[in-house]
Design an enzyme around this catalytic site. Structure first.
Site, PDB file in Angstrom:
ATOM      1  CB  SER A 100      30.859  34.567  21.488  1.00 27.10           C
ATOM      2  OG  SER A 100      31.799  35.578  21.249  1.00 27.10           O
ATOM      3  CG  ASP A 129      33.328  39.007  27.833  1.00 26.12           C
ATOM      4  OD1 ASP A 129      34.366  39.025  27.142  1.00 26.12           O
ATOM      5  OD2 ASP A 129      32.341  38.313  27.536  1.00 26.12           O
ATOM      6  CG  HIS A 158      34.355  35.837  25.606  1.00 25.19           C
ATOM      7  ND1 HIS A 158      33.411  36.806  25.328  1.00 25.19           N
ATOM      8  CD2 HIS A 158      34.357  34.996  24.529  1.00 25.19           C
ATOM      9  CE1 HIS A 158      32.883  36.578  24.140  1.00 25.19           C
ATOM     10  NE2 HIS A 158      33.421  35.483  23.648  1.00 25.19           N
TER      11      HIS A 158
END
Length: 336
Positions: free
Chosen positions: A140, A264, A293
């Site tokens: 991320s 996502d 995610h």
């Protein structure tokens, strides 16, 4: 080494939010086995590195970078460290400033484009493991920061390969996603931690940190009031424009695996620079239909194991890093 099978979402977990939430809950049960090392920085601050205990005879060393308000103890960091160790790779997890369980010493901390602490961690790895091939994996926000580093001139920094998972390729799109629908739930969760840190910093640095940052109602507002001004950006829009990973992927020269789910909810798939990635032979894109995610909760394997399980992501990343490390030390073994 064969290719990891394509990801198949577990039955009942085809919803992106369930993937995201269940993936987090399932992974956080794992107990980390770290030894901590503190590095003082030239600007008077510090960063904490957590080295996984083992393997004894590592063939490589890999730096792990966590996401927004995560740490070395985040579930995906722990399970990836385990998977790397099983593949013979020593894992070292960088806790970004303010994320190791202790407030950092300066007003600034970390953001999606800050790379100097990553370089410090890589230099520490090079000094401590001089004979081992070095790699890095970012998750991320950590993946966004890693691409910021690798896409700049001289960005290889001695790495032989890298990987990035669930990258917010366009920071503005991700900020917008955290203000819509279910995204607001994730945004509020991040903001609880961020606002608490803002209150603490405003108390220590009243002439530098605006008290209004602790009252931000959205991530964009928080970035406008604290992240951008404290780190030298004009505002949130300037920060997003200058640090979004999509700007830095094309110049990356080393082999790199990029994993992303089309569903996502925090990093919209529409922001993934698919054409740019696919025209670069050194970049490998694993774009799954589902996974949320940092979720990727798949089907169990074998008889009696049809239930959900994590592991596909960890296996995919560790297999790639292990292959790259092996090829570096045995270039005659075949094409990586």
């Amino acid at each position: 080494m064969g290719k990891v099978p394509a990801f198949e979402a577990a039955f009942g977990l085809r919803n992106p939010h369930l993937q995201t939430i269940v993936g987090r809950l399932a992974r956080r049960r794992r107990e980390p086995r770290y030894d901590r090392y503190r590095l003082d920085t030239e600007d008077g601050d510090f960063i904490d590195l957590d080295r996984w205990r083992g393997p004894e005879d590592a063939t490589g060393v890999c730096l792990l970078l966590h996401g927004l308000e995560g740490s070395a103890r985040s579930g995906y960091m722990v399970t990836t460290s385990e998977a790397l160790a099983a593949a013979g790779i020593q894992a070292v997890a960088l806790n970004f400033r303010s994320c190791s369980g202790e407030p950092n010493r300066l007003p600034g901390a970390y953001h999606s484009g800050r790379t100097d602490d990553i370089e410090r961690a890589l230099a520490w790895m090079a000094a401590r493991f001089p004979d081992l091939p070095r790699t890095a994996v970012g998750f991320s926000l950590g993946g966004n920061a890693l691409l910021n580093l690798l896409g700049r001139e001289g960005g290889g920094r001695g790495l032989v390969a890298a990987a990035a998972v669930s990258v917010p390729w366009d920071l503005e799109s991700s900020a917008d996603a955290l203000q819509r629908g279910m995204g607001r739930v994730y945004g509020r969760r991040f903001l609880r931690s961020l606002r608490e840190k803002a209150r603490e910093k405003a108390a220590r640095f009243p002439h530098v940190v605006a008290p209004g940052a602790a009252r931000a109602r959205t991530i964009r507002e928080f970035d406008d009031r604290l992240t951008a001004p404290i780190h030298g950006f004009r505002d949130a829009a300037d920060y997003y424009a200058r640090c979004s990973a999509k700007r830095f992927v094309d110049p990356v020269e080393l082999p790199m695996l990029l994993v992303h789910a089309r569903d996502d909810p925090l990093a919209p798939a529409s922001s993934v620079p698919v054409e740019t990635i696919r025209r670069r032979p050194n970049l490998s894109l694993e774009l799954t239909e589902r996974g949320g995610h940092l979720g990727f909760v798949g089907r169990g394997r074998g008889e009696g194991r049809a239930g959900p399980r994590t592991g596909w992501l960890e296996e995919t990343v560790s297999r790639y890093i292990s292959r790259a490390t092996h090829w570096t030390t045995h270039p005659d073994s075949g094409v990586f």
